[in-house]
Design a protein around this motif. Sequence first.
Motif, PDB file in Angstrom:
ATOM      1  N   ASP A   7      -0.495   4.174  -1.257  1.00  0.00           N
ATOM      2  CA  ASP A   7      -0.669   5.377  -0.783  1.00  0.00           C
ATOM      3  C   ASP A   7      -0.395   6.103  -0.557  1.00  0.00           C
ATOM      4  O   ASP A   7      -0.706   7.978  -0.453  1.00  0.00           O
ATOM      5  CB  ASP A   7      -2.302   5.043  -0.901  1.00  0.00           C
ATOM      6  CG  ASP A   7      -2.091   4.796   0.673  1.00  0.00           C
ATOM      7  OD1 ASP A   7      -2.189   5.237   2.038  1.00  0.00           O
ATOM      8  OD2 ASP A   7      -2.064   3.517   0.669  1.00  0.00           O
ATOM      9  N   GLY A  43       0.673  -1.504  -0.265  1.00  0.00           N
ATOM     10  CA  GLY A  43      -0.100  -0.224   0.203  1.00  0.00           C
ATOM     11  C   GLY A  43       0.440   0.949  -0.123  1.00  0.00           C
ATOM     12  O   GLY A  43       1.820   1.338   1.031  1.00  0.00           O
ATOM     13  N   THR A  80     -10.329  -5.385 -12.407  1.00  0.00           N
ATOM     14  CA  THR A  80      -9.819  -6.807 -13.482  1.00  0.00           C
ATOM     15  C   THR A  80     -10.312  -7.811 -12.536  1.00  0.00           C
ATOM     16  O   THR A  80     -11.236  -7.954 -11.976  1.00  0.00           O
ATOM     17  CB  THR A  80      -8.324  -6.514 -12.343  1.00  0.00           C
ATOM     18  OG1 THR A  80      -7.973  -5.059 -12.674  1.00  0.00           O
ATOM     19  CG2 THR A  80      -7.260  -7.193 -13.603  1.00  0.00           C
TER      20      THR A  80
HETATM   21  P1  NAD Z   1      -3.793  -6.456  -4.799  1.00  0.00           P
HETATM   22  O1  NAD Z   1      -2.725  -5.324  -5.977  1.00  0.00           O
HETATM   23  O2  NAD Z   1      -3.191  -7.779  -4.912  1.00  0.00           O
HETATM   24  O3  NAD Z   1      -4.724  -6.542  -5.100  1.00  0.00           O
HETATM   25  C1  NAD Z   1      -5.731  -4.904  -5.025  1.00  0.00           C
HETATM   26  C2  NAD Z   1      -7.055  -4.851  -6.223  1.00  0.00           C
HETATM   27  O4  NAD Z   1      -7.411  -3.997  -5.588  1.00  0.00           O
HETATM   28  C3  NAD Z   1      -6.822  -4.993  -7.812  1.00  0.00           C
HETATM   29  O5  NAD Z   1      -7.269  -6.461  -7.978  1.00  0.00           O
HETATM   30  C4  NAD Z   1      -7.198  -4.331  -7.944  1.00  0.00           C
HETATM   31  O6  NAD Z   1      -7.607  -4.237  -9.373  1.00  0.00           O
HETATM   32  C5  NAD Z   1      -8.407  -3.688  -7.492  1.00  0.00           C
HETATM   33  N1  NAD Z   1      -8.830  -2.543  -7.006  1.00  0.00           N
HETATM   34  C6  NAD Z   1      -8.923  -1.068  -7.324  1.00  0.00           C
HETATM   35  N2  NAD Z   1      -9.422  -0.502  -7.546  1.00  0.00           N
HETATM   36  C7  NAD Z   1     -10.715  -0.777  -7.639  1.00  0.00           C
HETATM   37  C8  NAD Z   1     -11.950  -0.267  -7.180  1.00  0.00           C
HETATM   38  N3  NAD Z   1     -12.044   1.197  -7.043  1.00  0.00           N
HETATM   39  N4  NAD Z   1     -12.718  -1.032  -6.354  1.00  0.00           N
HETATM   40  C9  NAD Z   1     -12.701  -2.578  -6.870  1.00  0.00           C
HETATM   41  N5  NAD Z   1     -11.575  -3.257  -6.829  1.00  0.00           N
HETATM   42  C10 NAD Z   1     -10.633  -1.789  -7.395  1.00  0.00           C
HETATM   43  O7  NAD Z   1      -3.214  -4.901  -3.069  1.00  0.00           O
HETATM   44  P2  NAD Z   1      -3.633  -6.681  -1.940  1.00  0.00           P
HETATM   45  O8  NAD Z   1      -2.151  -7.417  -1.464  1.00  0.00           O
HETATM   46  O9  NAD Z   1      -4.762  -7.656  -1.940  1.00  0.00           O
HETATM   47  O10 NAD Z   1      -3.790  -5.148  -1.426  1.00  0.00           O
HETATM   48  C11 NAD Z   1      -4.532  -4.262  -0.982  1.00  0.00           C
HETATM   49  C12 NAD Z   1      -4.398  -3.390  -0.660  1.00  0.00           C
HETATM   50  O11 NAD Z   1      -4.775  -3.557   1.274  1.00  0.00           O
HETATM   51  C13 NAD Z   1      -3.380  -3.038   0.033  1.00  0.00           C
HETATM   52  O12 NAD Z   1      -3.479  -1.682  -1.508  1.00  0.00           O
HETATM   53  C14 NAD Z   1      -3.433  -1.454   0.904  1.00  0.00           C
HETATM   54  O13 NAD Z   1      -4.073  -0.871   0.888  1.00  0.00           O
HETATM   55  C15 NAD Z   1      -3.861  -2.974   0.907  1.00  0.00           C
HETATM   56  N6  NAD Z   1      -3.065  -3.425   2.616  1.00  0.00           N
HETATM   57  C16 NAD Z   1      -3.912  -3.502   4.493  1.00  0.00           C
HETATM   58  C17 NAD Z   1      -2.580  -3.987   5.011  1.00  0.00           C
HETATM   59  C18 NAD Z   1      -3.235  -3.278   6.510  1.00  0.00           C
HETATM   60  O14 NAD Z   1      -2.177  -3.365   7.495  1.00  0.00           O
HETATM   61  N7  NAD Z   1      -3.952  -2.639   6.941  1.00  0.00           N
HETATM   62  C19 NAD Z   1      -2.022  -4.373   4.956  1.00  0.00           C
HETATM   63  C20 NAD Z   1      -1.295  -5.026   3.159  1.00  0.00           C
HETATM   64  C21 NAD Z   1      -1.975  -3.694   2.258  1.00  0.00           C
END
Ligand code: NAD
Length: 396
Positions: A120, A118, A219
Amino acid sequence: MLIRSIVPLRPLVTRRFSTTMSSKAKVLAVLYRGGKAAEEEKKLLGTVENKLGIEEWLKEQGHEFVVTDDKEGPDSEFQKHLPEAEILVTTPFHPAYLTRDLIQKASKLKLAVTAGVGSDHIDLNAANERNITVAEVSGSNVVSVAEHVVMTILVLVRNFVPAHEQIMAGGWNVADVARDTYDLEGKVVATVGCGRIGYRVLQRLAPFNCKELLWYDYTDLPAEAAKGIQARRVEKLEDMLAQADVVTINCPLHEGTRGLFNADLISKMKKGAWLVNTARGAICDSQAVADALKSGQLRGYGGDVWDKQPAGQDHPWRNAKNKLGGGNAMTPHVSGTSIDAQTRYANGAKEIIRRYLAGEAQEQQNLICIDGDYASKAYGQRENKTKATGQKGAGP
Ligand code: NAD
């Protein structure tokens, strides 16, 4: 057979850095302070005290390594050291916000590493304009978060927090808790985003005999992966929300998701639904969530991410409750920083830095921005602008 064994692995594609690195680099890391806990538990690697376990390794090679947790304002150590830093390492747990203004001042910055998942907290458009490579340790804590999501869903649906608080306070009143306690079996659970975390949440929910598992993502999933979760894709977010008893948010924060769950979208959810957000706090409007809990539009809200971290004492989510005094399953930003995850993201951050310093290519799956463009499809739909290869997107 486990789905993981039949899902094809992504090919290991690598990209070479287009920028040159110094033989002696200044590396700046902004980590959270661990205090006594970090002194006692050396595996708390994501802390100022334990420095991702890379201090000696960097110093042996003659690089300068500055580590701080002081990240707010122009007099902070972060802003003081940033103009000289070639590599910046940050974590989402204690985010140093690399804004457009700060990127202008970071004239030597070539690589921004997120120790975790993440990115952002970095203005990615501004990073692209300056040709700064942004990389994160993809996959490093996705199991940790998926487990936290399933736990939070159960904590809310089973009304655990008020029950536990009652016991700690010396009470015993079954009816007070049971009146708002449900089974997860037979409920509809939906994920917004079906990437690494969303997919793993659906995998883990399969044995709970939910009525249906739904997912929404721009996606698509690879065919084999889609078969593995036995969930139904819904094309329109609002349609999915109208059907779901539980909604879990698992997409990154970007221009298309900031403030997405506002009063209007929450009003389109099923009345009395539970909402779980471990993605990013700013995807939800904090006051709208608190108001929805109060009105009964939401029965519960839980997660670990906040729109500003650390969260202020007066943040509405600290005390938000539903009509019956429950429905709050918030924690500090802890889901992706379990001890197991810290080892993985510390090792991953080290490998990204090692590759950079050695002039070697990065693993494509870790790249968010490179060569002035997005390398990932996950941070918003940019059909005409991005060279994203799709290595980081829906699915496992
Ligand atoms: P990833 O890249 O594997 O998957 C993210 C998915 O979200 C992708 O398939 C993408 O197409 C989809 N997406 C993007 N915008 C979208 C929208 N508007 N509507 C629907 N889907 C959408 O990422 P991941 O590893 O699954 O992680 C996701 C998010 O979780 C990270 O970007 C981060 O913000 C958050 N995260 C939080 C923690 C925590 O400790 N709380 C830890 C890791 C990740």
